[in-house]
Scaffold this motif. Structure first.
Motif, mmCIF file in Angstrom:
data_model
loop_
_atom_site.group_PDB
_atom_site.id
_atom_site.type_symbol
_atom_site.label_atom_id
_atom_site.label_comp_id
_atom_site.label_asym_id
_atom_site.label_seq_id
_atom_site.Cartn_x
_atom_site.Cartn_y
_atom_site.Cartn_z
ATOM 1 N N TYR A 16 0.835 -1.210 0.000
ATOM 2 C CA TYR A 16 0.000 0.000 0.000
ATOM 3 C C TYR A 16 0.866 1.255 0.000
ATOM 4 C CZ TYR A 16 -2.348 3.949 2.156
ATOM 5 O OH TYR A 16 -2.800 5.208 2.437
ATOM 6 N N LEU A 17 1.853 1.308 0.903
ATOM 7 C CA LEU A 17 2.732 2.471 0.961
ATOM 8 C C LEU A 17 3.518 2.634 -0.330
ATOM 9 C CD1 LEU A 17 4.108 2.205 4.615
ATOM 10 C CD2 LEU A 17 2.390 3.791 3.739
ATOM 11 N N TRP A 18 3.922 1.518 -0.943
ATOM 12 C CA TRP A 18 4.660 1.600 -2.212
ATOM 13 C C TRP A 18 3.811 2.230 -3.304
ATOM 14 C CZ3 TRP A 18 3.896 -0.947 -6.977
ATOM 15 C CH2 TRP A 18 4.946 -0.792 -7.898
ATOM 16 N N THR A 56 12.848 3.721 -5.368
ATOM 17 C CA THR A 56 12.798 4.736 -4.311
ATOM 18 C C THR A 56 11.537 4.594 -3.468
ATOM 19 O OG1 THR A 56 14.047 6.259 -5.717
ATOM 20 C CG2 THR A 56 12.865 7.209 -3.855
ATOM 21 N N ALA A 57 10.416 4.358 -4.121
ATOM 22 C CA ALA A 57 9.151 4.196 -3.386
ATOM 23 C C ALA A 57 9.202 2.996 -2.462
ATOM 24 C CB ALA A 57 7.998 4.062 -4.385
ATOM 25 N N LEU A 58 9.840 1.910 -2.901
ATOM 26 C CA LEU A 58 9.949 0.718 -2.068
ATOM 27 C C LEU A 58 10.779 0.997 -0.815
ATOM 28 C CD1 LEU A 58 9.441 -2.333 -1.721
ATOM 29 C CD2 LEU A 58 11.576 -2.721 -2.995
ATOM 30 N N THR A 59 11.898 1.650 -0.982
ATOM 31 C CA THR A 59 12.763 1.928 0.164
ATOM 32 C C THR A 59 12.094 2.882 1.145
ATOM 33 O OG1 THR A 59 14.661 1.677 -1.318
ATOM 34 C CG2 THR A 59 15.085 2.638 0.835
ATOM 35 N N CYS A 60 11.456 3.925 0.621
ATOM 36 C CA CYS A 60 10.773 4.871 1.510
ATOM 37 C C CYS A 60 9.619 4.202 2.252
ATOM 38 C CB CYS A 60 10.264 6.067 0.707
ATOM 39 S SG CYS A 60 11.569 7.139 0.063
ATOM 40 N N ALA A 61 8.905 3.281 1.587
ATOM 41 C CA ALA A 61 7.811 2.563 2.246
ATOM 42 C C ALA A 61 8.344 1.685 3.377
ATOM 43 C CB ALA A 61 7.055 1.723 1.229
ATOM 44 N N SER A 62 9.436 0.984 3.135
ATOM 45 C CA SER A 62 10.035 0.150 4.179
ATOM 46 C C SER A 62 10.530 0.998 5.344
ATOM 47 C CB SER A 62 11.196 -0.662 3.595
ATOM 48 O OG SER A 62 10.751 -1.557 2.610
ATOM 49 N N PHE A 63 11.094 2.155 5.020
ATOM 50 C CA PHE A 63 11.576 3.043 6.081
ATOM 51 C C PHE A 63 10.408 3.566 6.924
ATOM 52 C CE2 PHE A 63 13.079 7.247 7.601
ATOM 53 C CZ PHE A 63 14.163 6.816 8.342
ATOM 54 N N GLY A 64 9.272 3.871 6.275
ATOM 55 C CA GLY A 64 8.097 4.308 7.018
ATOM 56 C C GLY A 64 7.578 3.232 7.954
ATOM 57 N N VAL A 97 21.497 -0.512 -4.210
ATOM 58 C CA VAL A 97 21.609 -0.005 -2.840
ATOM 59 C C VAL A 97 20.225 0.245 -2.244
ATOM 60 C CG1 VAL A 97 22.427 1.917 -1.425
ATOM 61 C CG2 VAL A 97 23.891 0.970 -3.213
ATOM 62 N N LEU A 98 19.313 0.813 -3.025
ATOM 63 C CA LEU A 98 17.969 1.098 -2.524
ATOM 64 C C LEU A 98 17.217 -0.178 -2.159
ATOM 65 C CD1 LEU A 98 16.886 3.946 -4.978
ATOM 66 C CD2 LEU A 98 17.337 4.165 -2.530
ATOM 67 N N VAL A 99 17.315 -1.193 -3.004
ATOM 68 C CA VAL A 99 16.627 -2.457 -2.716
ATOM 69 C C VAL A 99 17.228 -3.109 -1.473
ATOM 70 C CG1 VAL A 99 16.178 -4.780 -3.592
ATOM 71 C CG2 VAL A 99 15.898 -2.812 -5.098
ATOM 72 N N ALA A 100 18.552 -3.052 -1.346
ATOM 73 C CA ALA A 100 19.197 -3.636 -0.164
ATOM 74 C C ALA A 100 18.726 -2.939 1.110
ATOM 75 C CB ALA A 100 20.713 -3.533 -0.300
ATOM 76 N N ALA A 154 15.883 -1.400 1.485
ATOM 77 C CA ALA A 154 14.477 -1.758 1.687
ATOM 78 C C ALA A 154 14.355 -3.095 2.410
ATOM 79 C CB ALA A 154 13.758 -1.807 0.335
ATOM 80 N N VAL A 155 15.186 -4.060 2.029
ATOM 81 C CA VAL A 155 15.162 -5.375 2.688
ATOM 82 C C VAL A 155 15.577 -5.243 4.154
ATOM 83 C CG1 VAL A 155 16.212 -7.670 2.708
ATOM 84 C CG2 VAL A 155 15.541 -6.620 0.540
ATOM 85 N N VAL A 156 16.630 -4.459 4.402
ATOM 86 C CA VAL A 156 17.099 -4.267 5.781
ATOM 87 C C VAL A 156 16.018 -3.599 6.624
ATOM 88 C CG1 VAL A 156 18.771 -3.024 7.214
ATOM 89 C CG2 VAL A 156 19.532 -4.211 5.142
ATOM 90 N N PHE A 157 15.397 -2.563 6.099
ATOM 91 C CA PHE A 157 14.346 -1.865 6.847
ATOM 92 C C PHE A 157 13.167 -2.792 7.142
ATOM 93 C CE2 PHE A 157 15.809 2.326 4.767
ATOM 94 C CZ PHE A 157 16.738 2.516 5.767
ATOM 95 N N PHE A 158 12.770 -3.597 6.165
ATOM 96 C CA PHE A 158 11.621 -4.478 6.361
ATOM 97 C C PHE A 158 11.924 -5.554 7.410
ATOM 98 C CE2 PHE A 158 8.911 -8.121 5.426
ATOM 99 C CZ PHE A 158 7.666 -7.519 5.367
ATOM 100 N N ILE A 159 13.116 -6.122 7.357
ATOM 101 C CA ILE A 159 13.488 -7.139 8.350
ATOM 102 C C ILE A 159 13.517 -6.527 9.742
ATOM 103 C CG2 ILE A 159 15.362 -8.636 9.117
ATOM 104 C CD1 ILE A 159 16.059 -9.112 6.183
#
Length: 409
Positions: free
Chosen positions: A265-267, A303-311, A387-390, A392-397
């Motif tokens: 949803y955030l993405w 970028t949207a994926l990483t920002c969503a994971s960070f949120g 780097v952004l995808v990496a 995003a994975v770290v933030f989600f975990i």
């Protein structure tokens, strides 16, 4: 009573960590960031990186290159040819490239109107840095005047004979001796004379229509993505407080499934936000979006994926909406300031530029700049997207681990 009211206010502030952070921590952090950016420049002017190509290869051109290397205000990078120098500017490794033309060693430096026979230096520049080309141009004139005094004396002799008549043998011998002394000793005097060499400037990077729009569209867009993602991710805290989360987890929906759904949803929200942002830039400010759609799509998705994971991470770390507001404000503004959304990274001190590469938004900005500003191929987006995808994975975990407390309660 007034004293009791004041004391009560301070006690409430001490208990309210969010208000305490916004009152004291956020201002100190921002002061430290901008003091680090601008305060580091108080003792000296930052060096300008310039790629230099010596197409002449003469003794005079080699002396000029050596004098440019000795200039404290310049960081000279030797390039083999004009093509490699242009590639250096396009990649952003240097804002300016200077090409010493063939024939410089035998051409005369003229005072006043330039003759057609005078060879022209070429300057390749990145339009995003308006200061660097002026610095390099001025230092080139200064270096020829100060670092090559014998050339100036020889030119003055020729001009004197041209307008005042031939010199006597004794006069020419004395002047030749002065030239020999000048070759052995470089004077340290400053000169205010400008325009001694012919300089042709070519813009190799940057939109010709409205150059700065492409630079700032990405910075502002990424910064507000972070605010949107952190605010929307806080819906989980509302669900926790209302008991909705417990009812959802009592069904077949697991916490991992719930987080993935909220991430998607955030993405989508972030993607739409970036599309609206850049469409407005294209319609109102002539941002060249149409011819950069593939690169824009790739960078927007990453970028949207990483920002969503960070949120999600910020929402998972907070315990209340008020706490989330304070944490997200501090985190987003700090990341935006250091990563280049508020202040261009190329104007920061070199140490801060390198340190900012730790932040994911600096990679997002570099990717958008490669697309819209530098017109680089899609292969140049491999590193920023990776780097952004990496991240995003770290933030989600990390968010998934933090949400375990809600499963146990």
């Amino acid at each position: 009573m007034i004293g009791n009211i004041v004391r009560s206010g301070w006690m409430n502030l001490r208990r309210d960590r969010a208000a305490w952070m916004l009152s004291f921590v956020v201002p100190i952090v921002f002061f430290s960031i901008f003091a680090g950016i601008f305060g580091a420049r108080r003792s000296s002017t930052p060096r300008v990186t310039v790629a230099v190509v010596d197409e002449d290869g003469s003794a005079r051109s080699k002396r000029l290159v050596a004098a440019l290397h000795a200039e404290n205000a310049l960081k000279v990078v030797d390039a083999s040819d004009a093509r490699s120098a242009e590639a250096t500017v396009r990649k952003g490794d240097a804002p300016v490239a200077l090409i010493i033309p063939k024939g410089f060693g035998t051409s005369q430096i003229t005072f006043g109107p330039r003759g057609k026979s005078q060879v022209a230096f070429r300057m390749l520049r990145d339009r995003s840095d308006a200061i660097a080309p002026q610095v390099v141009s001025g230092l080139l004139q200064k270096t020829i005047m100060v670092g090559m005094p014998d050339v100036m004396i020889s030119t003055g002799m020729d001009e004197l004979e041209r307008f005042g008549g031939p010199l006597t043998a004794e006069q020419r011998t004395n002047l030749q001796q002065q030239i020999a002394r000048a070759q052995a000793t470089t004077t340290s005097q400053q000169s205010g004379v400008d325009g001694l060499v012919k300089l042709e400037t070519t813009d190799v990077v940057g939109s010709k229509d409205n150059p700065i729009i492409a630079f700032y569209a990405a910075g502002i867009g990424v910064m507000f993505l972070l605010f949107t993602a952190s605010g929307s991710g806080g819906a989980m805290l509302d669900e926790v407080e209302s008991g909705t989360l417990d009812r959802i987890l009592s069904t077949r929906v697991s916490m991992s499934t719930l987080l993935i759904g909220k991430l998607l949803y955030l993405w989508t929200l972030n993607v739409i936000q970036l599309i609206v942002m850049f469409l407005w830039g294209a319609l109102a400010f002539r941002l060249p979006l149409a011819r950069h759609l593939p690169g824009f799509a790739i960078m927007t998705a990453a970028t949207a994926l990483t920002c969503a994971s960070f949120g999600l991470l910020l929402a998972s770390a907070a315990r209340t909406r008020a706490q989330l507001g304070a944490i997200s404000t501090l985190a987003v503004l700090t990341i935006s300031a250091l990563g280049g959304s508020m202040f261009p990274r190329f104007l920061m001190p070199e140490a801060m530029q390198r340190a900012s590469l730790v932040l994911f938004n600096s990679w997002a900005l570099d990717g958008f700049i490669n697309v819209f500003w530098r017109d680089m191929p899609l292969t140049s987006l491999a590193a920023p997207v990776g780097v952004l995808v990496a991240w995003a994975v770290v933030f989600f975990i990390a968010a998934r681990r933090l949400t375990r407390r809600w499963e146990m309660s």
